[in-house]
Scaffold this active site. Structure first.
Site, PDB file in Angstrom:
ATOM      1  N   CYS A  33       0.821  -1.217   0.000  1.00 48.83           N
ATOM      2  CA  CYS A  33       0.000   0.000   0.000  1.00 48.83           C
ATOM      3  C   CYS A  33       0.856   1.268   0.000  1.00 48.83           C
ATOM      4  O   CYS A  33       1.978   1.269   0.493  1.00 48.83           O
ATOM      5  CB  CYS A  33      -0.868   0.036   1.251  1.00 48.83           C
ATOM      6  SG  CYS A  33      -1.879  -1.418   1.469  1.00 48.83           S
TER       7      CYS A  33
ATOM      8  N   ARG B 184       5.041   0.346  -6.021  1.00 47.01           N
ATOM      9  CA  ARG B 184       5.048  -0.461  -4.797  1.00 47.01           C
ATOM     10  C   ARG B 184       4.138  -1.679  -4.920  1.00 47.01           C
ATOM     11  O   ARG B 184       4.241  -2.604  -4.124  1.00 47.01           O
ATOM     12  CB  ARG B 184       4.582   0.392  -3.608  1.00 47.01           C
ATOM     13  CG  ARG B 184       5.523   1.521  -3.268  1.00 47.01           C
ATOM     14  CD  ARG B 184       4.866   2.496  -2.313  1.00 47.01           C
ATOM     15  NE  ARG B 184       4.602   1.899  -1.020  1.00 47.01           N
ATOM     16  CZ  ARG B 184       5.400   2.016   0.031  1.00 47.01           C
ATOM     17  NH1 ARG B 184       6.505   2.703  -0.061  1.00 47.01           N
ATOM     18  NH2 ARG B 184       5.090   1.461   1.182  1.00 47.01           N
TER      19      ARG B 184
ATOM     20  N   TRP C   7      -2.991  -2.618  -1.419  1.00 47.49           N
ATOM     21  CA  TRP C   7      -2.556  -3.975  -1.755  1.00 47.49           C
ATOM     22  C   TRP C   7      -3.305  -4.867  -0.768  1.00 47.49           C
ATOM     23  O   TRP C   7      -3.021  -4.843   0.433  1.00 47.49           O
ATOM     24  CB  TRP C   7      -1.042  -4.079  -1.583  1.00 47.49           C
ATOM     25  CG  TRP C   7      -0.450  -5.356  -2.059  1.00 47.49           C
ATOM     26  CD1 TRP C   7      -0.080  -5.670  -3.329  1.00 47.49           C
ATOM     27  CD2 TRP C   7      -0.097  -6.492  -1.246  1.00 47.49           C
ATOM     28  NE1 TRP C   7       0.469  -6.933  -3.366  1.00 47.49           N
ATOM     29  CE2 TRP C   7       0.465  -7.462  -2.110  1.00 47.49           C
ATOM     30  CE3 TRP C   7      -0.207  -6.798   0.114  1.00 47.49           C
ATOM     31  CZ2 TRP C   7       0.923  -8.702  -1.662  1.00 47.49           C
ATOM     32  CZ3 TRP C   7       0.246  -8.028   0.563  1.00 47.49           C
ATOM     33  CH2 TRP C   7       0.800  -8.963  -0.329  1.00 47.49           C
TER      34      TRP C   7
ATOM     35  N   ASN D 139      -1.681   1.916   5.848  1.00 49.21           N
ATOM     36  CA  ASN D 139      -0.793   0.836   5.404  1.00 49.21           C
ATOM     37  C   ASN D 139      -0.495  -0.023   6.623  1.00 49.21           C
ATOM     38  O   ASN D 139      -0.256   0.519   7.707  1.00 49.21           O
ATOM     39  CB  ASN D 139       0.544   1.389   4.901  1.00 49.21           C
ATOM     40  CG  ASN D 139       0.409   2.172   3.624  1.00 49.21           C
ATOM     41  OD1 ASN D 139      -0.666   2.238   3.052  1.00 49.21           O
ATOM     42  ND2 ASN D 139       1.502   2.768   3.188  1.00 49.21           N
ATOM     43  N   GLY D 140      -0.446  -1.344   6.437  1.00 48.26           N
ATOM     44  CA  GLY D 140      -0.136  -2.224   7.568  1.00 48.26           C
ATOM     45  C   GLY D 140      -1.297  -3.142   7.873  1.00 48.26           C
ATOM     46  O   GLY D 140      -2.235  -3.264   7.068  1.00 48.26           O
TER      47      GLY D 140
ATOM     48  N   GLU E 206      18.171 -16.773  -7.904  1.00 45.84           N
ATOM     49  CA  GLU E 206      17.765 -15.398  -8.207  1.00 45.84           C
ATOM     50  C   GLU E 206      17.239 -15.303  -9.644  1.00 45.84           C
ATOM     51  O   GLU E 206      16.226 -14.642  -9.902  1.00 45.84           O
ATOM     52  CB  GLU E 206      18.959 -14.450  -7.973  1.00 45.84           C
ATOM     53  CG  GLU E 206      18.740 -13.006  -8.369  1.00 45.84           C
ATOM     54  CD  GLU E 206      17.542 -12.333  -7.704  1.00 45.84           C
ATOM     55  OE1 GLU E 206      16.947 -12.903  -6.792  1.00 45.84           O
ATOM     56  OE2 GLU E 206      17.195 -11.223  -8.153  1.00 45.84           O
TER      57      GLU E 206
ATOM     58  N   LYS F  41      13.519 -14.094 -10.774  1.00 45.59           N
ATOM     59  CA  LYS F  41      13.294 -12.990 -11.730  1.00 45.59           C
ATOM     60  C   LYS F  41      12.296 -13.420 -12.791  1.00 45.59           C
ATOM     61  O   LYS F  41      11.365 -12.699 -13.124  1.00 45.59           O
ATOM     62  CB  LYS F  41      14.596 -12.570 -12.426  1.00 45.59           C
ATOM     63  CG  LYS F  41      15.552 -11.765 -11.624  1.00 45.59           C
ATOM     64  CD  LYS F  41      15.183 -10.313 -11.448  1.00 45.59           C
ATOM     65  CE  LYS F  41      14.355 -10.050 -10.225  1.00 45.59           C
ATOM     66  NZ  LYS F  41      14.916 -10.158  -8.913  1.00 45.59           N
TER      67      LYS F  41
ATOM     68  N   GLU G  80       8.583 -14.148 -11.310  1.00 44.14           N
ATOM     69  CA  GLU G  80       7.814 -13.029 -10.758  1.00 44.14           C
ATOM     70  C   GLU G  80       7.322 -12.064 -11.829  1.00 44.14           C
ATOM     71  O   GLU G  80       6.265 -11.470 -11.697  1.00 44.14           O
ATOM     72  CB  GLU G  80       8.594 -12.291  -9.666  1.00 44.14           C
ATOM     73  CG  GLU G  80       9.807 -11.539 -10.143  1.00 44.14           C
ATOM     74  CD  GLU G  80      10.563 -10.862  -9.014  1.00 44.14           C
ATOM     75  OE1 GLU G  80       9.953 -10.490  -8.018  1.00 44.14           O
ATOM     76  OE2 GLU G  80      11.790 -10.702  -9.147  1.00 44.14           O
TER      77      GLU G  80
ATOM     78  N   HIS H  64      17.275 -36.426  -7.966  1.00 45.77           N
ATOM     79  CA  HIS H  64      16.619 -37.013  -6.790  1.00 45.77           C
ATOM     80  C   HIS H  64      15.118 -36.717  -6.787  1.00 45.77           C
ATOM     81  O   HIS H  64      14.502 -36.673  -5.721  1.00 45.77           O
ATOM     82  CB  HIS H  64      17.300 -36.515  -5.515  1.00 45.77           C
ATOM     83  CG  HIS H  64      18.731 -36.955  -5.433  1.00 45.77           C
ATOM     84  ND1 HIS H  64      19.092 -38.251  -5.149  1.00 45.77           N
ATOM     85  CD2 HIS H  64      19.878 -36.299  -5.682  1.00 45.77           C
ATOM     86  CE1 HIS H  64      20.409 -38.362  -5.190  1.00 45.77           C
ATOM     87  NE2 HIS H  64      20.910 -37.181  -5.517  1.00 45.77           N
TER      88      HIS H  64
ATOM     89  N   LYS I 236       6.554  -3.757  -3.913  1.00 47.39           N
ATOM     90  CA  LYS I 236       7.977  -3.420  -3.853  1.00 47.39           C
ATOM     91  C   LYS I 236       8.489  -3.482  -2.425  1.00 47.39           C
ATOM     92  O   LYS I 236       9.586  -3.923  -2.172  1.00 47.39           O
ATOM     93  CB  LYS I 236       8.179  -2.020  -4.430  1.00 47.39           C
ATOM     94  CG  LYS I 236       9.636  -1.575  -4.490  1.00 47.39           C
ATOM     95  CD  LYS I 236      10.400  -2.354  -5.536  1.00 47.39           C
ATOM     96  CE  LYS I 236      11.865  -2.011  -5.572  1.00 47.39           C
ATOM     97  NZ  LYS I 236      12.634  -3.075  -6.251  1.00 47.39           N
TER      98      LYS I 236
HETATM   99  C1  F6R Z   1      12.288  -9.775  -6.088  1.00 46.20           C
HETATM  100  C2  F6R Z   1      12.221  -8.802  -5.006  1.00 46.20           C
HETATM  101  C3  F6R Z   1      11.851  -9.289  -3.663  1.00 46.20           C
HETATM  102  C4  F6R Z   1      12.649  -8.526  -2.593  1.00 46.20           C
HETATM  103  C5  F6R Z   1      12.147  -8.914  -1.200  1.00 46.20           C
HETATM  104  C6  F6R Z   1      12.932  -8.212  -0.123  1.00 46.20           C
HETATM  105  O1  F6R Z   1      12.669  -9.168  -7.278  1.00 46.20           O
HETATM  106  O2  F6R Z   1      12.436  -7.635  -5.210  1.00 46.20           O
HETATM  107  O3  F6R Z   1      12.031 -10.661  -3.529  1.00 46.20           O
HETATM  108  O4  F6R Z   1      13.994  -8.826  -2.735  1.00 46.20           O
HETATM  109  O5  F6R Z   1      10.795  -8.573  -1.076  1.00 46.20           O
HETATM  110  O6  F6R Z   1      12.821  -6.834  -0.237  1.00 46.20           O
HETATM  111  P1  F6R Z   1      13.836  -5.876   0.467  1.00 46.20           P
HETATM  112  O7  F6R Z   1      15.171  -6.081  -0.182  1.00 46.20           O
HETATM  113  O8  F6R Z   1      13.300  -4.502   0.227  1.00 46.20           O
HETATM  114  O9  F6R Z   1      13.864  -6.254   1.917  1.00 46.20           O
END
Ligand code: F6R
Length: 612
Positions: free
Chosen positions: A2, A27, A75, A102-103, A485, A489, A492, A508, A607
């Site tokens: 949010c 976000r 959100w 937010n929260g 990673e 990418k 997501e 396995h 985000k």
């Molecule tokens: C994936 C991504 C998330 C963040 C995770 C932690 O591309 O961005 O997996 O890495 O939500 O976020 P931060 O680094 O802000 O704690």
């Protein structure tokens, strides 16, 4: 997650609120709304879906004029994304109070039941509406100002919140409050703002105040007053945004994600350079003195998502260079697993946003157990940065795309610095090796720049493979961590199912998923493991997989079964994860583009994950 924006001043607030909401889009959200004082009283316009839908509704409402209002991107947590669950929520039978939040309010059900007994009728399924009615309930019939009421109300809340509250009682005033959720107050000339994020205020002011937990602020056009939990006025330092607006714009790129991928050489350079002075790695100002690094018995790396993947790479580099036990743990697991932490432990918390709720809570837990905490954080003065015992900032600049790229690369660089300094402090590296590592780290941005040259190749591969329903990433050691990673990418942003596997582990169980045409991306950047990974490549190729191999110039194994080979520029093996991720970020990006996905704002994602 949010987003909140609020404005009070002398000019029309609505375009400012809309601009603020657009800047918070990154976000992640599923609905949006505003509340503003207009000629018709306290008007609320809100809708499920994108901000353009909200704009349309505001147009239909006749583009009302107002000099004070609050806006929100939601959100969903409590209740599905819908018009009625969108914020702002009105409090009281006549809707004299509006709240954005937010929260998560954890005791909302209890409060809701109590308020219902007092005749309050709820319109939504949200926890936030409880706050709106609670404020109305506590305010009605009492001769106190809104801030006093909000102070009382938040005292009854369990959970986390950043709140923006307006009331018909004073149509120039916004009351803001926070606990475990970021909120700042932008300071302008004859106008002031509230926001969950700097991006929402930067087009009007660069000066801001950070609200701390349990504080309540009264924001008026000509002044801002902040109170602590006891109701005493607090003097708050004024901060200044250090980056300019263009950093949060696309600069000619189709998407923020592509821009940020391309910015990685600069992000890594800006993170490393200030830390290398006269051939020495300097981390003392982060609290990582040689004395401390010498006495550490155990290192815990705590993070979520991509930051955890950076931590997995960091763990391997730290154990290899420093011979000290190191674990990388998911923050949400760490906090509930009764972890063994001692005063001789170092806890490294990694977070781009510096606001991730689980990482923050896990860090607090480690602190309470006596560990020294150092945060690798990108957002200056974020909660984790402020609460950690020491901070090592990554200077990636604002990251707008939801999927992290440059933030991740900068985190890797910061971890390499910690690993090298720890090894030096513990006498495992000599002066010559320090000089060599410094040269390697300073050369890393150029290596990343060269790795980015594969952009056209990755675009072609993306068009060939964008129709696959499942993709596997294989690698060993550092390549496995980088594969995790790369896989994240892809899934997501393109919504293609994907998994990363330790190359030796595939047989396995998971190998049963490999069939004719399955795409497998194999990573092989560590010479001693080339042959082992080649065997695993042959295992999947002989079952019909089409293999893309990401490797180095040194690779001399048999890659005849691979459909494509991506060769990375030369770099020391221990830093190879910084290069191998580059083509795979591009692959994920272009597959998402081919599939017409909303690359910068993938569905359901946020985000900054400020709830558990
Ligand atoms: C994936 C991504 C998330 C963040 C995770 C932690 O591309 O961005 O997996 O890495 O939500 O976020 P931060 O680094 O802000 O704690």
């Amino acid at each position: 997650m949010c987003g909140i924006v609020g404005f009070t001043g002398q000019v029309n607030a609505l375009p400012i609120l809309m601009k603020g909401l657009y800047s918070l889009e990154y976000r992640g959200y599923d609905s949006a709304g505003i509340a503003a004082f207009t000629g018709h009283g306290l008007e609320v316009v809100k809708t499920k879906g994108r901000i353009v839908n909200l704009e349309e509704k505001i147009r239909e409402a006749g583009n009302p004029y107002s000099t004070c209002g609050i806006g929100h991107t939601r959100w969903a947590t409590h209740g599905s994304p819908s018009d009625r669950n969108s914020h702002p929520h009105l409090g009281g039978p006549d809707g004299k109070v509006a709240v954005v939040h937010n929260g998560i309010i954890e005791n909302y059900l209890f409060l809701r039941q109590q308020l219902e007994k007092h005749g309050y009728v709820f319109q939504s399924e949200t926890d936030t509406e409880t706050v709106a009615h609670l404020i109305d309930y506590l305010h009605t019939g009492r001769q106190e100002d809104l801030a006093q009421t909000v102070l009382k109300a938040v005292g009854l809340l369990r959970g986390s919140y950043a709140l923006g509250v307006v009331s018909m009682a004073d149509q120039q005033e916004i009351v803001a409050a926070r606990r475990d959720n970021p909120l700042i107050i932008g300071l302008g000339e004859g106008e002031n703002m509230i926001a969950s994020d700097i991006t929402a205020i930067i087009s009007r002011t660069r000066k801001y105040i950070i609200l701390d937990d349990n504080e309540v602020a009264v924001v008026r056009p000509d002044r801002v007053t902040v109170y602590n939990q006891l109701g005493d006025v607090v003097d708050k330092p004024v901060q200044e945004v250090s980056w300019d607006l263009s950093a949060a714009e696309k600069g000619g790129y189709a998407h923020f994600m592509l821009k940020e991928i391309m910015e990685q050489p600069r992000a890594v350079s800006d993170t490393v350079r200030p830390r290398i002075q006269d051939g020495h790695i300097m981390l003392e100002d982060s609290g990582l003195t040689d004395e401390r690094l010498r006495s550490i018995e155990h290192i815990h790396i705590i993070a979520c998502g991509s930051a955890l993947h950076a931590g997995m790479v960091g763990r391997a580099v730290i154990e290899d260079l420093c011979r000290v036990r190191c674990e990388a743990t998911v923050a949400s697991e760490f906090r509930y697993s009764n972890p063994i932490i001692s005063e001789k432990d170092l806890c490294i918390v990694i977070s781009q946003s510096g606001e991730t709720a689980d990482s923050l809570a896990a860090m607090r837990q480690a602190q309470a157990a006596g560990a020294f905490t150092v945060a690798i954080v990108n957002v200056v003065s974020s909660s984790i940065a402020r609460e950690a015992d020491g901070v090592l900032y990554t200077w990636a600049g604002p990251e707008i795309a939801v999927a992290t790229t440059k933030g991740y690369s900068a985190q890797l660089a910061a971890l390499y610095l910690i690993a090298a300094r720890t090894a030096l402090a513990r006498g495992l590296l000599g002066a010559d090796q320090e000089a060599e590592i410094c040269r390697d780290l300073l050369a890393l941005p150029e290596g990343i720049r060269q790795a980015l040259d594969c952009v056209k190749t990755m675009q072609c591969l993306a068009s060939l493979y964008s129709n696959r329903s499942s993709v596997f990433y294989l690698g060993r050691g550092l390549d496995y961590a980088a594969g995790m990673e790369a896989s994240l990418k892809l899934k997501e942003i393109s919504y293609v199912h994907s998994e990363a596997y330790a190359a030796g582990e595939l047989k396995h169980g998971t190998i049963s998923l490999i069939e004719e045409g399955t795409l497998v991306v194999a990573l092989a950047t560590q010479e001693r493991l080339f042959e082992k990974t080649v065997s695993n490549i042959r295992e999947v190729a002989s079952r019909g997989a089409e293999v893309i191999l990401v490797t180095t110039d040194e690779f001399d194994g048999d890659a005849s079964v691979c459909k494509s080979i991506i060769r990375l520029p030369t770099c020391p093996e221990r830093f190879s994860a910084s290069l191998s991720i580059i083509p795979l970020q591009l692959l994920a990006y272009y597959i998402a583009v081919e599939r017409s996905c909303d690359v910068d704002k993938p569905r359901n994602l946020a985000k900054s994950v400020t709830v558990e």
